[in-house]
Design a protein around this motif. Sequence first.
Motif, PDB file in Angstrom:
ATOM      1  N   ALA A   1     -20.160 -28.239 -92.188  1.00 57.01           N
ATOM      2  CA  ALA A   1     -20.916 -29.557 -92.383  1.00 57.01           C
ATOM      3  C   ALA A   1     -21.552 -29.899 -91.028  1.00 57.01           C
ATOM      4  CB  ALA A   1     -19.924 -30.813 -92.664  1.00 57.01           C
ATOM      5  N   ALA A   2     -21.301 -29.451 -89.827  1.00 57.22           N
ATOM      6  CA  ALA A   2     -21.993 -29.564 -88.542  1.00 57.22           C
ATOM      7  C   ALA A   2     -23.241 -28.888 -88.635  1.00 57.22           C
ATOM      8  CB  ALA A   2     -21.077 -29.255 -87.465  1.00 57.22           C
ATOM      9  N   CYS A   3     -23.076 -27.565 -89.109  1.00 56.47           N
ATOM     10  CA  CYS A   3     -24.446 -26.782 -89.214  1.00 56.47           C
ATOM     11  C   CYS A   3     -25.187 -27.118 -90.082  1.00 56.47           C
ATOM     12  CB  CYS A   3     -23.751 -25.247 -89.580  1.00 56.47           C
ATOM     13  SG  CYS A   3     -22.946 -24.392 -88.564  1.00 56.47           S
ATOM     14  N   ALA A   4     -24.688 -27.722 -91.327  1.00 54.24           N
ATOM     15  CA  ALA A   4     -25.607 -28.265 -92.204  1.00 54.24           C
ATOM     16  C   ALA A   4     -26.421 -29.459 -91.582  1.00 54.24           C
ATOM     17  CB  ALA A   4     -25.091 -28.584 -93.497  1.00 54.24           C
ATOM     18  N   ALA A   5     -25.677 -30.227 -90.845  1.00 56.02           N
ATOM     19  CA  ALA A   5     -26.311 -31.553 -90.422  1.00 56.02           C
ATOM     20  C   ALA A   5     -27.453 -30.985 -89.257  1.00 56.02           C
ATOM     21  CB  ALA A   5     -25.251 -32.225 -89.918  1.00 56.02           C
ATOM     22  N   ILE A   6     -27.194 -30.148 -88.523  1.00 55.58           N
ATOM     23  CA  ILE A   6     -27.891 -29.511 -87.562  1.00 55.58           C
ATOM     24  C   ILE A   6     -29.382 -28.902 -88.063  1.00 55.58           C
ATOM     25  CG2 ILE A   6     -28.483 -28.002 -85.651  1.00 55.58           C
ATOM     26  CD1 ILE A   6     -25.346 -28.351 -84.945  1.00 55.58           C
ATOM     27  N   ARG A   7     -29.248 -28.382 -89.166  1.00 58.71           N
ATOM     28  CA  ARG A   7     -30.309 -27.694 -89.823  1.00 58.71           C
ATOM     29  C   ARG A   7     -31.186 -28.918 -90.428  1.00 58.71           C
ATOM     30  NH1 ARG A   7     -30.166 -25.201 -94.403  1.00 58.71           N
ATOM     31  NH2 ARG A   7     -28.049 -25.515 -94.952  1.00 58.71           N
ATOM     32  N   GLY A   8     -30.353 -29.976 -90.874  1.00 59.00           N
ATOM     33  CA  GLY A   8     -31.029 -31.022 -91.258  1.00 59.00           C
ATOM     34  C   GLY A   8     -32.037 -31.596 -90.152  1.00 59.00           C
ATOM     35  N   LEU A   9     -31.845 -31.374 -89.074  1.00 59.72           N
ATOM     36  CA  LEU A   9     -32.728 -31.915 -87.832  1.00 59.72           C
ATOM     37  C   LEU A   9     -34.024 -31.061 -88.133  1.00 59.72           C
ATOM     38  CD1 LEU A   9     -30.434 -32.041 -84.938  1.00 59.72           C
ATOM     39  CD2 LEU A   9     -31.155 -34.025 -86.480  1.00 59.72           C
ATOM     40  N   GLY A  10     -34.022 -29.887 -88.706  1.00 60.76           N
ATOM     41  CA  GLY A  10     -35.352 -29.059 -88.835  1.00 60.76           C
ATOM     42  C   GLY A  10     -35.140 -27.701 -88.219  1.00 60.76           C
ATOM     43  N   VAL A  11     -33.874 -27.234 -87.946  1.00 59.58           N
ATOM     44  CA  VAL A  11     -33.595 -25.631 -87.182  1.00 59.58           C
ATOM     45  C   VAL A  11     -33.515 -25.020 -88.594  1.00 59.58           C
ATOM     46  CG1 VAL A  11     -31.891 -24.622 -85.927  1.00 59.58           C
ATOM     47  CG2 VAL A  11     -32.314 -26.901 -85.105  1.00 59.58           C
ATOM     48  N   ASP A  12     -33.805 -23.744 -88.409  1.00 58.48           N
ATOM     49  CA  ASP A  12     -33.757 -22.889 -89.416  1.00 58.48           C
ATOM     50  C   ASP A  12     -32.352 -22.081 -89.599  1.00 58.48           C
ATOM     51  OD1 ASP A  12     -36.286 -22.965 -90.064  1.00 58.48           O
ATOM     52  OD2 ASP A  12     -36.994 -21.303 -88.564  1.00 58.48           O
ATOM     53  N   ALA A  13     -31.710 -21.993 -88.352  1.00 59.09           N
ATOM     54  CA  ALA A  13     -30.594 -21.451 -88.497  1.00 59.09           C
ATOM     55  C   ALA A  13     -29.525 -21.615 -87.295  1.00 59.09           C
ATOM     56  CB  ALA A  13     -30.569 -19.890 -88.551  1.00 59.09           C
ATOM     57  N   VAL A  14     -28.184 -21.767 -87.529  1.00 59.43           N
ATOM     58  CA  VAL A  14     -27.384 -22.408 -86.616  1.00 59.43           C
ATOM     59  C   VAL A  14     -26.280 -21.018 -86.379  1.00 59.43           C
ATOM     60  CG1 VAL A  14     -25.721 -24.266 -86.016  1.00 59.43           C
ATOM     61  CG2 VAL A  14     -27.568 -24.707 -87.454  1.00 59.43           C
TER      62      VAL A  14
ATOM     63  N   LEU B   1     -19.696 -19.292 -86.480  1.00 62.16           N
ATOM     64  CA  LEU B   1     -20.067 -19.602 -87.714  1.00 62.16           C
ATOM     65  C   LEU B   1     -21.688 -19.508 -87.868  1.00 62.16           C
ATOM     66  CD1 LEU B   1     -18.901 -20.714 -90.270  1.00 62.16           C
ATOM     67  CD2 LEU B   1     -19.463 -22.907 -89.477  1.00 62.16           C
ATOM     68  N   LEU B   2     -22.196 -18.418 -88.606  1.00 63.44           N
ATOM     69  CA  LEU B   2     -23.541 -18.564 -88.763  1.00 63.44           C
ATOM     70  C   LEU B   2     -24.066 -19.017 -90.133  1.00 63.44           C
ATOM     71  CD1 LEU B   2     -26.456 -17.271 -87.896  1.00 63.44           C
ATOM     72  CD2 LEU B   2     -25.805 -15.194 -89.051  1.00 63.44           C
ATOM     73  N   ASP B   3     -24.878 -20.116 -90.009  1.00 65.79           N
ATOM     74  CA  ASP B   3     -25.511 -20.644 -90.883  1.00 65.79           C
ATOM     75  C   ASP B   3     -26.948 -20.314 -91.274  1.00 65.79           C
ATOM     76  OD1 ASP B   3     -26.856 -22.535 -92.626  1.00 65.79           O
ATOM     77  OD2 ASP B   3     -25.340 -24.013 -92.456  1.00 65.79           O
ATOM     78  N   ASP B   4     -27.355 -19.299 -91.990  1.00 62.49           N
ATOM     79  CA  ASP B   4     -28.928 -18.986 -91.927  1.00 62.49           C
ATOM     80  C   ASP B   4     -29.396 -19.528 -92.946  1.00 62.49           C
ATOM     81  OD1 ASP B   4     -31.177 -17.975 -91.331  1.00 62.49           O
ATOM     82  OD2 ASP B   4     -30.503 -15.839 -91.688  1.00 62.49           O
ATOM     83  N   GLY B   5     -30.217 -20.772 -92.907  1.00 62.00           N
ATOM     84  CA  GLY B   5     -30.775 -21.475 -94.030  1.00 62.00           C
ATOM     85  C   GLY B   5     -29.469 -21.823 -95.188  1.00 62.00           C
ATOM     86  N   GLY B   6     -28.493 -21.999 -94.890  1.00 62.71           N
ATOM     87  CA  GLY B   6     -27.596 -22.283 -95.791  1.00 62.71           C
ATOM     88  C   GLY B   6     -26.660 -21.172 -96.461  1.00 62.71           C
ATOM     89  N   ARG B   7     -26.914 -20.136 -95.862  1.00 64.79           N
ATOM     90  CA  ARG B   7     -26.121 -18.783 -96.222  1.00 64.79           C
ATOM     91  C   ARG B   7     -25.013 -18.778 -95.019  1.00 64.79           C
ATOM     92  NH1 ARG B   7     -25.395 -12.952 -96.082  1.00 64.79           N
ATOM     93  NH2 ARG B   7     -26.502 -13.010 -94.086  1.00 64.79           N
TER      94      ARG B   7
END
Length: 307
Positions: free
Chosen positions: A203-216, A226-232
């Motif tokens: 959920a934290a990764c999704a929230a950070i992407r919500g700020l405009g970042v492509d990948a976390v 934990l890699l979150d690349d555009g939701g993957r």
Amino acid sequence: IPDVLVIGEILVELSSTEPLDAGTALTLNFSGDALNSAAAAAAAGAHTALLARVPDDELGDRLLERVVALGIDTSQVLRVAGQHGLYLQHADPSGAREFTYVRRGSAGSGLGPGDVPLDLVAKVGAVLASGIACAISPLSAKAVRVAASTSRCFVYDPNWRPRLVSAVGAGDHLRALAQYTRLVTPGWPHEAQLVTDATDPVAACAAIRGLGVDAVALTRGADGVLLDDGGRIVEVPVIPAPVVVDQTGAGDSFAGTVTARLALGDALEEAVRLGVAAASLSVSGLGGTGHVATLEETRAHAANGTA
Ligand code: KDG
């Protein structure tokens, strides 16, 4: 044209594994997260340049010799009048690692937007900067912002240092850069929670992407990345370190290696795997650049990790 441009302050490092006291023997080296990550990027195979202000004195000459020895391009280093930024790496009374800074007003913290070579920044494969470069002065934070907004691939490592910037300030820096950021590499939980209340890493990764970042790429210590690349979502496990001397610079090694491999065209997941391997090898030396693994060593270590 370099593959990678790293922006930040190169520091004089005085290190000991003991608490500080009169008579404590200190080892002189050069570090700072920008140098540590640039060294890792160069070792990972990328033509890497540092954008930094360095005092125009004898110690600055020695510092640049070390930068060159680490395989880093110094063509974007600006020699200026002023003081070095310095940090002492030592133990606190409980034996835990502590940093003490002597850097306010340093030459390095005078880097400003006018120092950013915009044409070059637009052409390099990737630009890497950290929250430390944002924390050391408002001018330096602006330089990072200008570079981030010009780069085609901006990587941001929050590198929160409470002795340099408050949680609110560190969160503001991340928010201000998010829209320009291809990849951010926050530590879990403290750096991620600068900008989100989420108590779950996904959920934290999704929230950070919500700020405009492509990948976390959320670095979770022993729990891996934990890699979150555009939701993957991909879990990248840690690879145990063969020798542990000092953790300083492990995160920088990760960020530098990932940025280098991204700039050289690797897929993000592969870049992150190599970053994890490089960070695991980096802890075998004292100080920020105590051990910088070659790409060959990093690849072999990554292969061990997946074997
Ligand atoms: O990540 C390691 C760095 O924190 C260390 O090299 C010192 O750059 C430094 C800083 O500002 O803390």
